[in-house]
Design a protein around this motif. Structure first.
Motif, PDB file in Angstrom:
ATOM      1  N   PRO A 166       0.804  -1.225   0.000  1.00  0.00           N
ATOM      2  CA  PRO A 166       0.000   0.000   0.000  1.00  0.00           C
ATOM      3  C   PRO A 166       0.839   1.278   0.000  1.00  0.00           C
ATOM      4  O   PRO A 166       0.412   2.302  -0.524  1.00  0.00           O
ATOM      5  CB  PRO A 166      -0.815  -0.112   1.294  1.00  0.00           C
ATOM      6  N   GLN A 167       2.021   1.221   0.580  1.00  0.00           N
ATOM      7  CA  GLN A 167       2.830   2.427   0.746  1.00  0.00           C
ATOM      8  C   GLN A 167       3.525   2.838  -0.545  1.00  0.00           C
ATOM      9  O   GLN A 167       3.926   3.996  -0.702  1.00  0.00           O
ATOM     10  CB  GLN A 167       3.873   2.191   1.842  1.00  0.00           C
ATOM     11  N   ASP A 168       3.649   1.926  -1.479  1.00  0.00           N
ATOM     12  CA  ASP A 168       4.516   2.155  -2.640  1.00  0.00           C
ATOM     13  C   ASP A 168       3.751   2.538  -3.901  1.00  0.00           C
ATOM     14  O   ASP A 168       4.357   2.687  -4.960  1.00  0.00           O
ATOM     15  CB  ASP A 168       5.354   0.900  -2.919  1.00  0.00           C
ATOM     16  N   VAL A 169       2.425   2.696  -3.818  1.00  0.00           N
ATOM     17  CA  VAL A 169       1.643   3.001  -5.011  1.00  0.00           C
ATOM     18  C   VAL A 169       0.610   4.091  -4.704  1.00  0.00           C
ATOM     19  O   VAL A 169       0.322   4.385  -3.542  1.00  0.00           O
ATOM     20  CB  VAL A 169       0.902   1.753  -5.552  1.00  0.00           C
ATOM     21  N   TYR A 170       0.076   4.653  -5.773  1.00  0.00           N
ATOM     22  CA  TYR A 170      -1.050   5.588  -5.669  1.00  0.00           C
ATOM     23  C   TYR A 170      -2.313   4.804  -6.028  1.00  0.00           C
ATOM     24  O   TYR A 170      -2.400   4.208  -7.098  1.00  0.00           O
ATOM     25  CB  TYR A 170      -0.860   6.759  -6.632  1.00  0.00           C
ATOM     26  N   TYR A 171      -3.281   4.802  -5.133  1.00  0.00           N
ATOM     27  CA  TYR A 171      -4.473   3.963  -5.301  1.00  0.00           C
ATOM     28  C   TYR A 171      -5.722   4.795  -5.028  1.00  0.00           C
ATOM     29  O   TYR A 171      -5.771   5.571  -4.065  1.00  0.00           O
ATOM     30  CB  TYR A 171      -4.407   2.787  -4.331  1.00  0.00           C
ATOM     31  N   VAL A 172      -6.718   4.644  -5.880  1.00  0.00           N
ATOM     32  CA  VAL A 172      -8.004   5.327  -5.696  1.00  0.00           C
ATOM     33  C   VAL A 172      -9.128   4.326  -5.879  1.00  0.00           C
ATOM     34  O   VAL A 172      -9.150   3.564  -6.850  1.00  0.00           O
ATOM     35  CB  VAL A 172      -8.192   6.486  -6.698  1.00  0.00           C
ATOM     36  N   LYS A 173     -10.032   4.322  -4.934  1.00  0.00           N
ATOM     37  CA  LYS A 173     -11.258   3.546  -5.049  1.00  0.00           C
ATOM     38  C   LYS A 173     -12.428   4.512  -5.162  1.00  0.00           C
ATOM     39  O   LYS A 173     -12.500   5.509  -4.448  1.00  0.00           O
ATOM     40  CB  LYS A 173     -11.441   2.657  -3.816  1.00  0.00           C
ATOM     41  N   SER A 174     -13.326   4.231  -6.081  1.00  0.00           N
ATOM     42  CA  SER A 174     -14.582   4.972  -6.195  1.00  0.00           C
ATOM     43  C   SER A 174     -14.410   6.464  -6.463  1.00  0.00           C
ATOM     44  O   SER A 174     -14.911   7.299  -5.711  1.00  0.00           O
ATOM     45  CB  SER A 174     -15.418   4.788  -4.921  1.00  0.00           C
ATOM     46  N   PRO A 175     -13.697   6.859  -7.524  1.00  0.00           N
ATOM     47  CA  PRO A 175     -13.580   8.292  -7.815  1.00  0.00           C
ATOM     48  C   PRO A 175     -14.923   8.965  -8.061  1.00  0.00           C
ATOM     49  O   PRO A 175     -15.042  10.180  -7.888  1.00  0.00           O
ATOM     50  CB  PRO A 175     -12.693   8.343  -9.068  1.00  0.00           C
ATOM     51  N   LYS A 176     -15.940   8.189  -8.427  1.00  0.00           N
ATOM     52  CA  LYS A 176     -17.273   8.764  -8.625  1.00  0.00           C
ATOM     53  C   LYS A 176     -17.754   9.487  -7.377  1.00  0.00           C
ATOM     54  O   LYS A 176     -18.507  10.461  -7.467  1.00  0.00           O
ATOM     55  CB  LYS A 176     -18.254   7.646  -9.012  1.00  0.00           C
ATOM     56  N   SER A 177     -17.314   9.034  -6.198  1.00  0.00           N
ATOM     57  CA  SER A 177     -17.733   9.652  -4.945  1.00  0.00           C
ATOM     58  C   SER A 177     -17.268  11.093  -4.825  1.00  0.00           C
ATOM     59  O   SER A 177     -17.849  11.883  -4.080  1.00  0.00           O
ATOM     60  CB  SER A 177     -17.198   8.860  -3.746  1.00  0.00           C
ATOM     61  N   PHE A 178     -16.183  11.449  -5.527  1.00  0.00           N
ATOM     62  CA  PHE A 178     -15.599  12.775  -5.382  1.00  0.00           C
ATOM     63  C   PHE A 178     -16.158  13.794  -6.364  1.00  0.00           C
ATOM     64  O   PHE A 178     -15.937  14.993  -6.189  1.00  0.00           O
ATOM     65  CB  PHE A 178     -14.074  12.721  -5.607  1.00  0.00           C
ATOM     66  N   LEU A 179     -16.827  13.349  -7.414  1.00  0.00           N
ATOM     67  CA  LEU A 179     -17.075  14.213  -8.570  1.00  0.00           C
ATOM     68  C   LEU A 179     -17.968  15.407  -8.264  1.00  0.00           C
ATOM     69  O   LEU A 179     -17.874  16.439  -8.930  1.00  0.00           O
ATOM     70  CB  LEU A 179     -17.683  13.392  -9.722  1.00  0.00           C
ATOM     71  N   GLY A 180     -18.838  15.292  -7.278  1.00  0.00           N
ATOM     72  CA  GLY A 180     -19.720  16.407  -6.954  1.00  0.00           C
ATOM     73  C   GLY A 180     -19.236  17.235  -5.782  1.00  0.00           C
ATOM     74  O   GLY A 180     -19.951  18.132  -5.316  1.00  0.00           O
ATOM     75  N   LEU A 200      -0.662   4.912  13.966  1.00  0.00           N
ATOM     76  CA  LEU A 200       0.523   5.397  13.260  1.00  0.00           C
ATOM     77  C   LEU A 200       0.856   4.500  12.067  1.00  0.00           C
ATOM     78  O   LEU A 200       1.259   4.977  11.002  1.00  0.00           O
ATOM     79  CB  LEU A 200       1.717   5.452  14.218  1.00  0.00           C
ATOM     80  N   ALA A 201       0.653   3.197  12.234  1.00  0.00           N
ATOM     81  CA  ALA A 201       0.897   2.263  11.128  1.00  0.00           C
ATOM     82  C   ALA A 201      -0.088   2.512   9.987  1.00  0.00           C
ATOM     83  O   ALA A 201       0.269   2.384   8.812  1.00  0.00           O
ATOM     84  CB  ALA A 201       0.784   0.826  11.620  1.00  0.00           C
ATOM     85  N   VAL A 202      -1.332   2.878  10.325  1.00  0.00           N
ATOM     86  CA  VAL A 202      -2.318   3.218   9.296  1.00  0.00           C
ATOM     87  C   VAL A 202      -1.805   4.396   8.468  1.00  0.00           C
ATOM     88  O   VAL A 202      -1.885   4.396   7.237  1.00  0.00           O
ATOM     89  CB  VAL A 202      -3.676   3.555   9.934  1.00  0.00           C
ATOM     90  N   TYR A 203      -1.275   5.397   9.161  1.00  0.00           N
ATOM     91  CA  TYR A 203      -0.725   6.573   8.470  1.00  0.00           C
ATOM     92  C   TYR A 203       0.478   6.181   7.613  1.00  0.00           C
ATOM     93  O   TYR A 203       0.565   6.531   6.431  1.00  0.00           O
ATOM     94  CB  TYR A 203      -0.319   7.627   9.499  1.00  0.00           C
ATOM     95  N   GLN A 204       1.403   5.466   8.202  1.00  0.00           N
ATOM     96  CA  GLN A 204       2.667   5.177   7.534  1.00  0.00           C
ATOM     97  C   GLN A 204       2.516   4.216   6.355  1.00  0.00           C
ATOM     98  O   GLN A 204       3.278   4.284   5.391  1.00  0.00           O
ATOM     99  CB  GLN A 204       3.663   4.613   8.555  1.00  0.00           C
ATOM    100  N   HIS A 205       1.522   3.333   6.420  1.00  0.00           N
ATOM    101  CA  HIS A 205       1.352   2.322   5.370  1.00  0.00           C
ATOM    102  C   HIS A 205       0.063   2.512   4.566  1.00  0.00           C
ATOM    103  O   HIS A 205      -0.317   1.633   3.798  1.00  0.00           O
ATOM    104  CB  HIS A 205       1.384   0.924   5.986  1.00  0.00           C
ATOM    105  N   THR A 206      -0.602   3.642   4.755  1.00  0.00           N
ATOM    106  CA  THR A 206      -1.825   3.983   4.011  1.00  0.00           C
ATOM    107  C   THR A 206      -2.833   2.835   4.068  1.00  0.00           C
ATOM    108  O   THR A 206      -3.237   2.275   3.049  1.00  0.00           O
ATOM    109  CB  THR A 206      -1.496   4.322   2.535  1.00  0.00           C
ATOM    110  N   LEU A 207      -3.254   2.495   5.279  1.00  0.00           N
ATOM    111  CA  LEU A 207      -4.084   1.306   5.484  1.00  0.00           C
ATOM    112  C   LEU A 207      -5.588   1.587   5.552  1.00  0.00           C
ATOM    113  O   LEU A 207      -6.369   0.681   5.810  1.00  0.00           O
ATOM    114  CB  LEU A 207      -3.657   0.588   6.774  1.00  0.00           C
ATOM    115  N   GLY A 208      -5.982   2.842   5.339  1.00  0.00           N
ATOM    116  CA  GLY A 208      -7.405   3.157   5.456  1.00  0.00           C
ATOM    117  C   GLY A 208      -8.298   2.309   4.575  1.00  0.00           C
ATOM    118  O   GLY A 208      -9.330   1.796   5.011  1.00  0.00           O
ATOM    119  N   TYR A 209      -7.903   2.132   3.311  1.00  0.00           N
ATOM    120  CA  TYR A 209      -8.694   1.317   2.393  1.00  0.00           C
ATOM    121  C   TYR A 209      -8.778  -0.129   2.872  1.00  0.00           C
ATOM    122  O   TYR A 209      -9.813  -0.789   2.729  1.00  0.00           O
ATOM    123  CB  TYR A 209      -8.096   1.360   0.981  1.00  0.00           C
TER     124      TYR A 209
END
Length: 460
Positions: A100-114, A336-345
């Motif tokens: 997760p830390q080494d890439v750019y990842y997006v889920k559901s960009p439709k959610s952002f459009l408005g 802190l691990a969630v932040y450092q490894h982008t674990l929210g998704y």
């Protein structure tokens, strides 16, 4: 050639009409559904890849500026893109989960459009995201049909965003239209997703009915009350049959986020306390509660601002200070691990898996790796129902809203959308409109099939 195109929050799918019936096309291996995800080496790689490998030019001068900036930033980082570096669907998710830390990842960009407050370069970038996904899907569909696809009816929710009204809807639809045009579609129409689902159900009717179509998708819940049946089929003007609409950006993603927040985030320190200012309570001193936003923002994957606030560099200092002041520092180490490894998704995905499992059982055992730990917990059905009470009630309020617009009650409720599989939502709907039968078709494919039927009506 024309298609119905469901550019969904959770999944995308397309369908053609064949021998008078909709036929969904495979989009990823043999699957008719491709997750609405994209993964790239960097954020800037999306715009460069779209131009370099997907033969798609910027729309205007601002788009050209965004592209040039993306290319320059990638060169500064010594990133030389290769074909296949930008991935979509399940492949994108698998790559993200590996590191997760080494890439750019997006889920559901439709959610952002408005979303409100987006500056011009953000709008251009979102258009690039959507365009790359649409271009990939169009290419897959054309490989299957061996024909050029130039016409599409694209589904859209009643409202793209909880706030912003028609301005938000125009912004989101504009992004979709521009992205689809750049992807190669020459004729584009839009249709409300619950209306499309209703059109698929209408094809089964032999007598006229008033139908309440309830579409609980990944990002939105939409309701349409429609007169349907043989008298209306194949009419290009359905205005008089549309009796009411309601919709809000609340859907399956929100169920997952609330479940993650209420049941999983306590493992990361939610509800724990700091050794800050001491106050007296029942003759005992207690600490200060942890700030809720630090536990909400990492899992609010459909909120651009929340994600930015949590993962910005300045927040690392705040998180370290929280751990230092925490009465249970081991839990804040996980945050802190969630932040450092982008674990929210990943956390939200575990909640989604739990929700799906609890559709068929009363308890689910969740296992999730975080740093060097393997977290384990059991979540039962009642805990889930209580955790998602807020978004569930918002969904039911939409039913109340649409019924207030019409002078008649439905003969039947047609329930569709991936989250409509959850028995507790069906039970909530039954309580909202008792004695009205509920039917369902293909939870994932009804909207797509209805869009293909409408495409035949307007383009055929």
């Amino acid at each position: 050639m024309f298609i119905g195109f469901d550019y969904g929050t959770a999944n995308c799918s397309v369908a053609i009409m064949e021998n008078g019936a909709p036929k969904l096309l495979p989009l990823e291996n043999s699957s008719h559904y491709i997750p609405s995800t994209i993964c790239a080496p960097t954020r800037e790689s999306v715009s460069e890849y779209l131009f370099r490998f997907m033969d798609t030019k910027p729309k205007d001068v601002l788009g050209e500026q965004v592209l040039r900036r993306a290319i320059n930033l990638n060169r500064e980082e010594d990133i030389e893109l290769q074909r296949g570096d930008v991935q979509f669907g399940q492949q994108a998710l698998d790559t993200y989960l590996l590191d997760p830390q080494d890439v750019y990842y997006v889920k559901s960009p439709k959610s952002f459009l408005g979303a409100s407050g987006l500056h011009e370069t953000q709008l251009v970038f979102f258009e690039d995201l959507v365009c790359s996904m649409m271009k990939n899907i169009k290419t897959q569909a054309e490989n299957t049909t061996q024909a050029e696809i130039e016409q599409a009816v694209i589904g859209r929710p009643i409202n793209f965003h909880g706030r912003g009204g028609e301005d938000a809807n125009r912004q989101a639809e504009g992004i979709l239209r521009h992205a689809a045009t750049r992807a190669g579609f020459k004729n584009i129409e839009f249709q409300f997703e619950p209306v499309a689902a209703g059109l698929e159900y209408e094809s089964t009717l032999t007598a006229n009915q008033t139908v309440l179509a309830v579409d609980i998708g990944g990002g939105t819940t939409d309701c349409s009350l429609i007169d349907m049946g043989p008298d209306w089929q194949n009419q290009t003007d359905r205005t008089q049959s549309l009796l009411g609409h309601s919709g809000q950006r609340v859907g399956g993603n929100d169920l997952d986020i609330y479940l993650a927040f209420k049941q999983i985030m306590p493992l990361f320190g939610l509800g724990s306390q700091m050794n800050g200012s001491q106050v007296l309570s029942s003759s005992k001193s207690r600490g200060v509660d942890m700030p809720i936003t630090q536990f909400w923002n990492p899992i609010a994957i459909n909120n651009v601002v929340a994600q930015k606030d949590f993962y910005e560099v300045a927040n690392l200092k705040a998180l370290k200070l929280l751990q230092k002041e925490a009465q249970e520092p081991e839990k804040l180490a996980r945050l802190l691990a969630v932040y450092q490894h982008t674990l929210g998704y990943q956390i939200v995905r575990k909640a989604e898996e739990t929700k799906i499992e609890l559709s068929d059982s009363d308890k689910h055992s969740l296992i999730m790796p975080v740093a060097s730990e393997m977290l384990k917990m059991d979540i039962d059905l009642q805990q889930m129902i209580e955790a998602v009470d807020t978004p569930t009630q918002k969904m039911m309020d939409l039913v109340t809203e649409v019924m207030a617009q019409a002078s008649k009650k439905p003969d039947v409720i047609f329930m569709t959308g991936g989250s409509a599989r959850s028995p507790f939502l069906r039970q909530a709907l039954e309580a909202q409109l008792p004695n009205v039968p509920i039917v369902s078709g293909n939870y994932f494919g009804s909207v797509t099939a209805g869009l293909a039927r409408w495409a035949q009506t307007v383009f055929g």
